[in-house]
Design a protein around this motif. Structure first.
Motif, short mmCIF file in Angstrom:
data_model
loop_
_atom_site.label_atom_id
_atom_site.label_comp_id
_atom_site.label_asym_id
_atom_site.label_seq_id
_atom_site.Cartn_x
_atom_site.Cartn_y
_atom_site.Cartn_z
N MET A 1 0.82 -1.19 0.00
CA MET A 1 0.00 0.00 0.00
C MET A 1 0.87 1.26 0.00
SD MET A 1 -3.15 0.62 -0.09
CE MET A 1 -4.48 1.64 0.38
N GLY A 2 2.03 1.17 0.64
CA GLY A 2 2.93 2.32 0.70
C GLY A 2 3.49 2.70 -0.66
N LYS A 3 3.72 1.68 -1.50
CA LYS A 3 4.27 1.95 -2.83
C LYS A 3 3.25 2.66 -3.72
CE LYS A 3 7.77 -1.57 -3.04
NZ LYS A 3 8.96 -1.34 -3.80
N ILE A 4 1.98 2.31 -3.56
CA ILE A 4 0.93 2.97 -4.35
C ILE A 4 0.83 4.43 -3.93
CG2 ILE A 4 -1.55 3.04 -4.81
CD1 ILE A 4 -1.57 0.00 -4.52
N ARG A 5 0.85 4.68 -2.62
CA ARG A 5 0.79 6.06 -2.12
C ARG A 5 2.01 6.85 -2.61
NH1 ARG A 5 -0.75 5.89 3.50
NH2 ARG A 5 -2.83 6.11 2.68
N GLU A 6 3.17 6.22 -2.59
CA GLU A 6 4.40 6.88 -3.06
C GLU A 6 4.31 7.19 -4.55
OE1 GLU A 6 9.07 5.65 -3.58
OE2 GLU A 6 7.97 4.81 -1.86
N PHE A 7 3.74 6.25 -5.31
CA PHE A 7 3.58 6.46 -6.76
C PHE A 7 2.70 7.68 -7.02
CE2 PHE A 7 0.83 5.79 -10.47
CZ PHE A 7 1.78 5.86 -11.47
N PHE A 8 1.52 7.73 -6.38
CA PHE A 8 0.60 8.84 -6.62
C PHE A 8 1.15 10.15 -6.09
CE2 PHE A 8 -2.58 5.45 -7.30
CZ PHE A 8 -3.02 5.88 -8.55
N SER A 9 1.93 10.10 -5.04
CA SER A 9 2.58 11.30 -4.53
C SER A 9 3.57 11.83 -5.57
CB SER A 9 3.31 10.98 -3.23
OG SER A 9 4.05 12.08 -2.79
N GLY A 10 4.29 10.92 -6.22
CA GLY A 10 5.20 11.31 -7.29
C GLY A 10 4.47 11.88 -8.49
N VAL A 11 3.32 11.28 -8.81
CA VAL A 11 2.51 11.77 -9.94
C VAL A 11 2.06 13.20 -9.67
CG1 VAL A 11 0.33 11.50 -11.17
CG2 VAL A 11 1.76 9.50 -10.73
N VAL A 12 1.54 13.44 -8.49
CA VAL A 12 1.07 14.79 -8.13
C VAL A 12 2.23 15.78 -8.17
CG1 VAL A 12 0.15 16.19 -6.23
CG2 VAL A 12 -0.89 13.98 -6.77
N SER A 13 3.38 15.37 -7.67
CA SER A 13 4.56 16.23 -7.67
C SER A 13 4.96 16.61 -9.09
CB SER A 13 5.71 15.53 -6.97
OG SER A 13 6.90 16.25 -7.10
N GLU A 14 4.97 15.64 -9.99
CA GLU A 14 5.36 15.91 -11.38
C GLU A 14 4.30 16.74 -12.11
OE1 GLU A 14 8.26 15.29 -12.98
OE2 GLU A 14 8.96 14.61 -11.02
N MET A 15 3.02 16.52 -11.82
CA MET A 15 1.96 17.28 -12.47
C MET A 15 2.02 18.76 -12.09
SD MET A 15 0.41 15.36 -14.55
CE MET A 15 -1.12 16.15 -14.93
N ARG A 16 2.51 19.06 -10.89
CA ARG A 16 2.67 20.46 -10.48
C ARG A 16 3.77 21.16 -11.27
NH1 ARG A 16 1.74 19.01 -4.35
NH2 ARG A 16 -0.52 19.36 -4.28
N LYS A 17 4.71 20.40 -11.82
CA LYS A 17 5.81 20.97 -12.59
C LYS A 17 5.42 21.23 -14.05
CE LYS A 17 9.26 18.40 -9.94
NZ LYS A 17 10.29 17.36 -10.02
N VAL A 18 4.29 20.69 -14.48
CA VAL A 18 3.88 20.81 -15.88
C VAL A 18 3.50 22.25 -16.18
CG1 VAL A 18 2.12 20.12 -17.56
CG2 VAL A 18 3.09 18.42 -16.01
N SER A 19 3.94 22.72 -17.34
CA SER A 19 3.57 24.05 -17.80
C SER A 19 2.38 23.91 -18.73
CB SER A 19 4.76 24.67 -18.54
OG SER A 19 4.39 25.88 -19.14
N TRP A 20 1.20 24.20 -18.22
CA TRP A 20 -0.02 24.04 -19.01
C TRP A 20 -0.19 25.22 -19.95
CZ3 TRP A 20 -2.06 19.40 -18.76
CH2 TRP A 20 -1.82 18.63 -17.64
N PRO A 21 -0.70 24.98 -21.18
CA PRO A 21 -0.88 26.09 -22.12
C PRO A 21 -2.02 27.02 -21.68
CG PRO A 21 -1.78 24.06 -23.03
CD PRO A 21 -1.10 23.70 -21.75
N LYS A 22 -1.88 28.28 -22.05
CA LYS A 22 -2.93 29.25 -21.77
C LYS A 22 -4.08 29.03 -22.76
CE LYS A 22 -0.37 31.40 -18.76
NZ LYS A 22 -0.13 30.50 -17.67
N ARG A 23 -5.21 29.63 -22.49
CA ARG A 23 -6.40 29.43 -23.32
C ARG A 23 -6.13 29.83 -24.79
NH1 ARG A 23 -11.53 28.61 -21.85
NH2 ARG A 23 -13.17 29.09 -23.34
N LYS A 24 -5.44 30.95 -25.00
CA LYS A 24 -5.15 31.42 -26.36
C LYS A 24 -4.24 30.42 -27.10
CE LYS A 24 -3.82 35.66 -28.71
NZ LYS A 24 -3.34 37.03 -28.53
#
Length: 61
Positions: A1-24
């Motif tokens: 169970m700890g590995k799954i939590r660690e995986f999703f924690s890593g996913v959230v961390s990486e998604m915060r680094k993503v530069s999302w495009p603006k609407r235009k």
């Protein structure tokens, strides 16, 4: 169970680094993709009709 939590924690961390495009930017990219897809579809329709007509002419000789 700890590995799954660690995986999703890593996913959230990486998604915060993503530069999302603006609407235009997103609108511009969407228009480019759709126009390219439409152009390629029309191109292949014309090529297909041309080859089909060539085969019909060749087989009717």
């Amino acid at each position: 169970m700890g590995k799954i939590r660690e995986f999703f924690s890593g996913v959230v961390s990486e998604m915060r680094k993503v530069s999302w495009p603006k609407r235009k930017e997103l609108t511009k990219y969407t228009v480019v993709v759709l126009s390219t897809v439409i152009f390629m579809a029309l191109y292949f329709v014309v090529i297909d009709l041309g080859i089909s007509e060539l085969f019909r002419w060749f087989l009717s000789i």
